[in-house]
Structure formats: structure tokens, C-alpha cells
Write an enzyme that holds these catalytic residues in place. Structure first.
Site, PDB file in Angstrom:
ATOM      1  N   ARG A  97       5.923  11.060   4.346  1.00 45.27           N
ATOM      2  CA  ARG A  97       6.611  10.534   3.154  1.00 45.27           C
ATOM      3  C   ARG A  97       7.217  11.730   2.445  1.00 45.27           C
ATOM      4  O   ARG A  97       6.490  12.653   2.048  1.00 45.27           O
ATOM      5  CB  ARG A  97       5.635   9.794   2.248  1.00 45.27           C
ATOM      6  CG  ARG A  97       6.201   9.567   0.865  1.00 45.27           C
ATOM      7  CD  ARG A  97       5.402   8.620   0.018  1.00 45.27           C
ATOM      8  NE  ARG A  97       5.525   7.259   0.505  1.00 45.27           N
ATOM      9  CZ  ARG A  97       5.200   6.181  -0.219  1.00 45.27           C
ATOM     10  NH1 ARG A  97       4.749   6.325  -1.447  1.00 45.27           N
ATOM     11  NH2 ARG A  97       5.323   4.978   0.286  1.00 45.27           N
ATOM     12  N   GLN A 127       7.626  -0.656   4.973  1.00 43.08           N
ATOM     13  CA  GLN A 127       7.526  -1.713   3.965  1.00 43.08           C
ATOM     14  C   GLN A 127       8.395  -2.912   4.358  1.00 43.08           C
ATOM     15  O   GLN A 127       7.962  -4.063   4.269  1.00 43.08           O
ATOM     16  CB  GLN A 127       7.959  -1.173   2.595  1.00 43.08           C
ATOM     17  CG  GLN A 127       7.888  -2.200   1.482  1.00 43.08           C
ATOM     18  CD  GLN A 127       6.469  -2.546   1.070  1.00 43.08           C
ATOM     19  OE1 GLN A 127       5.674  -1.683   0.787  1.00 43.08           O
ATOM     20  NE2 GLN A 127       6.158  -3.836   1.036  1.00 43.08           N
ATOM     21  N   ASP A 219      12.731  -4.132  -7.031  1.00 44.26           N
ATOM     22  CA  ASP A 219      11.998  -2.867  -6.953  1.00 44.26           C
ATOM     23  C   ASP A 219      12.250  -2.121  -8.262  1.00 44.26           C
ATOM     24  O   ASP A 219      13.132  -2.517  -9.045  1.00 44.26           O
ATOM     25  CB  ASP A 219      12.502  -2.061  -5.733  1.00 44.26           C
ATOM     26  CG  ASP A 219      11.692  -0.792  -5.472  1.00 44.26           C
ATOM     27  OD1 ASP A 219      10.595  -0.641  -6.053  1.00 44.26           O
ATOM     28  OD2 ASP A 219      12.169   0.060  -4.686  1.00 44.26           O
ATOM     29  N   CYS A 259       7.738  -4.432  -3.525  1.00 47.01           N
ATOM     30  CA  CYS A 259       6.979  -3.515  -2.668  1.00 47.01           C
ATOM     31  C   CYS A 259       5.810  -2.868  -3.412  1.00 47.01           C
ATOM     32  O   CYS A 259       4.870  -2.406  -2.779  1.00 47.01           O
ATOM     33  CB  CYS A 259       7.898  -2.445  -2.110  1.00 47.01           C
ATOM     34  SG  CYS A 259       8.768  -1.518  -3.393  1.00 47.01           S
ATOM     35  N   ARG A 287       0.803  -4.326   4.829  1.00 50.61           N
ATOM     36  CA  ARG A 287       1.128  -2.953   5.205  1.00 50.61           C
ATOM     37  C   ARG A 287       0.144  -2.485   6.271  1.00 50.61           C
ATOM     38  O   ARG A 287       0.517  -1.816   7.236  1.00 50.61           O
ATOM     39  CB  ARG A 287       1.047  -2.011   3.985  1.00 50.61           C
ATOM     40  CG  ARG A 287       2.113  -2.219   2.932  1.00 50.61           C
ATOM     41  CD  ARG A 287       3.498  -1.880   3.450  1.00 50.61           C
ATOM     42  NE  ARG A 287       3.620  -0.501   3.860  1.00 50.61           N
ATOM     43  CZ  ARG A 287       3.827   0.526   3.048  1.00 50.61           C
ATOM     44  NH1 ARG A 287       3.957   0.329   1.758  1.00 50.61           N
ATOM     45  NH2 ARG A 287       3.938   1.770   3.522  1.00 50.61           N
TER      46      ARG A 287
END
Ligand code: CP
Ligand code: NVA
Length: 300
Positions: A97, A127, A219, A259, A287
Site C-alpha cells: 500500500r 476493494q 467514498d 469502502c 475483504r
């Protein structure tokens, strides 16, 4: 990146995720990755991605190693190439990430083991795959559904658009001026959509985007790394909150998705995110299952 997968491969991963989920619920051992190790590099914060990957590799019989970007030599300037080559001598897979998307691409080029994108400024494919699994579980199908995305043209919407185009889900995206999705991604998703028959539509008006939607997605207005823009974004996005008034224009049985992490009272009202049609924690749970499917498919 979802663009690297065919429609058949994405469907296979969704089916595998559902199968692995059933095994966990039944208490069945499924050590598909017995003795394998996953390095997990984090240069940004995480709750879901970190925990779901670590638990996921454990449930598959392997082990996860949390590697903070600050503690690795990469944080002191060691090249991505050298890091990739070195980690490939110890590990069976890397999840990363980070901020700049090119870092993931360079890591994948330098590594001799699979590299999984756990979110960059450009995309969040794990995601999105999870989200399509979750929609499939709730609606029993994907093709022909309409997803509306209201808000920032960010990493999340980029991956959702690509997933939708690949899987035949129609998608309408509404963003304020100056916050549209990346032009290259829009072009790529339209090219994929032309093959699958999906319609991907980008517009300004949240009412237009949400009309008749089966799924309503939003989001945060300021993603990780954009904290300094919070105030100006609150102004730019003021008319883009998903609330009771807006969702009246979706189908009666619409699903609300996010998410997470979420900012209640900003991109979504409390009434919608905590309402009966919200499936945010099914997404969060999935997830685990979707990423286990990804790891099982590419690390075994
Ligand atoms: N949705 C998501 O990726 O959550 P985290 O930032 O907590 O990993
Ligand atoms: N767009 C958000 C997603 C977090 C999972 C961010 O990048 O911060």
C-alpha cells in the site's frame, strides 16, 4: 490492477472467494498456501487491508509479515528494484500500500514473486473485487445492474469503473468539476465496456447518476495524502452528500456501499450509512475472503 484480469478470471476469483468463505464458516481447514509467506508493505494507514491480509494468509496455512515503509530501508532511499529483488529471495508474495502507483509497478517489475496492489493514489483493486463479490451475494447477479458512484474521482472509483466494465455492470459516476476520474482510466474502462456491453457514464449531477441505481457507492472527499485539502473539498463536494433526499431517486431496494473508513455527515448521512440498506460491514468482511482468493490463485 483489475485491467490485467479477464472477465472469466474475475468471475473465477469471486466464485473462489465465496467458496473459501463457506469453508471458514464451516470450520474446514483449507491450507492452500501451507508454509508460504506474504510480506505486507504499508506506507499509508490501514485497518481492513492489514488485518484481512494477515488473517487471510494465516487461514490459508501461511504467514504474513507486516513491513512498515518507515522501518524498511526503502524509507532511507534503498531502490525499489533492490528491495524487490531482496524480498523475492525470502517471500512468496508481496502486498504493498503506497502513494505513487508507479512504485507498485516498479516493485512488480523487480520482483520474481507476485505483487498485490493494496491501494495506491490511482487504484484500489482488492476493494473493488470484494465489492463485486458482495453485490453478487446480495443481488444474485452482476450483469445489467446499475451502480452509481457519487463523490471524488479517486482511486476507489477508478477500480470500481474497471471492475464494472469487465463484469458487465453499468456505472454512473457524478463528481464536482475538477474532481473527475482520471482521463486515461475513463478511456480504458470505456474500451473494456465496449466489449462487454457495460455502460460507463461520467457526469456532474448526482441526481442523474443515481436515477434507478441498484447500488449507491461513495467514498471520502479527501483521501489519504489529501488531508490539507479537507476544507476546500468540503466546499466543493457540499452538493454531493449521499443522504435520504438523494437516495429517493435510486431503486427502492438499492444497496448502499462504502469502502470505509467513512466520514458520517460528509460524503454520507448517518441515516443512509447506518440504515437498513447499507452493506458496509459485509464489504469489510469480504475483504478477507476476496483477498484469500487472490492469494490462493497467484501464490500457490
Ligand atoms: N477499505 C480499506 O482499504 O480500508 P483500510 O484503509 O482500513 O485498509
Ligand atoms: N480513497 C480512500 C480509500 C481508503 C480505503 C483513500 O485513498 O484514502
Amino acid at each position: 490492477m483489475l485491467v490485467d484480469f479477464t472477465q472469466q478470471e474475475l468471475r473465477y476469483l469471486i466464485d473462489l472467494a465465496i467458496e473459501l468463505k463457506a469453508k471458514v464458516k464451516a470450520g474446514e481447514t483449507h491450507h492452500i498456501l501451507k508454509g508460504k509467506t506474504l510480506g505486507m508493505i504499508f506506507e499509508k494507514s490501514s485497518t481492513r487491508t492489514r488485518v484481512s491480509f494477515e488473517v487471510g494468509i494465516y487461514q490459508l496455512g501461511g504467514q504474513g509479515l507486516f513491513l512498515s515503509g518507515n522501518d524498511l530501508q526503502i524509507g532511507r532511499g534503498e531502490t525499489i528494484w533492490d528491495t524487490a529483488q531482496t524480498l523475492s529471495r525470502y517471500l512468496d508474495g508481496i502486498m504493498i500500500r503506497t502513494f505513487a502507483h508507479r512504485k507498485v509497478v516498479e516493485l512488480a517489475r523487480g520482483a520474481t514473486i507476485p505483487v498485490i496492489n493494496g491501494l495506491t493514489d490511482l487504484s484500489h483493486p482488492c476493494q473493488a473485487l470484494t465489492d463485486f463479490q458482495t453485490i453478487y451475494e446480495h443481488k444474485g447477479k452482476l450483469e445489467g445492474l446499475k451502480m452509481a458512484y457519487i463523490g471524488d474521482g479517486n482511486n476507489m472509483v477508478h477500480s470500481l469503473m474497471m471492475g464494472a466494465a469487465k463484469l458487465g455492470v453499468n456505472m454512473s459516476v457524478a463528481t464536482p468539476e475538477g474532481y473527475e476520474p482520471d482521463e486515461d482510466i475513463v478511456r480504458q474502462t470505456n474500451a473494456v465496456a465496449a466489449e462487454t456491453g457495460a455502460i460507463i457514464h461520467v457526469c456532474r449531477d448526482p441526481r442523474e447518476a443515481i436515477e434507478g441505481a441498484d447500488v449507491v457507492y461513495t467514498d471520502v472527499w479527501a483521501s489519504m495524502g489529501q488531508e490539507a485539502e479537507q476544507k476546500e473539498r468540503e466546499v466543493a463536494f457540499a452538493a454531493y452528500q449521499v443522504n435520504d433526499e438523494l437516495v429517493k431517486h435510486a431503486k427502492n431496494d438499492f444497496l448502499f456501499m462504502h469502502c470505509l473508513p467513512a466520514h458520517r455527515g460528509e460524503e454520507v448521512s448517518e441515516s443512509v450509512i447506518d440504515g437498513k440498506q447499507s452493506i458496509i460491514f459485509d464489504q469489510a468482511e469480504n475483504r478477507l475472503h476476496a483477498q484469500k482468493a487472490i492469494m490462493a490463485a497467484i501464490m500457490s
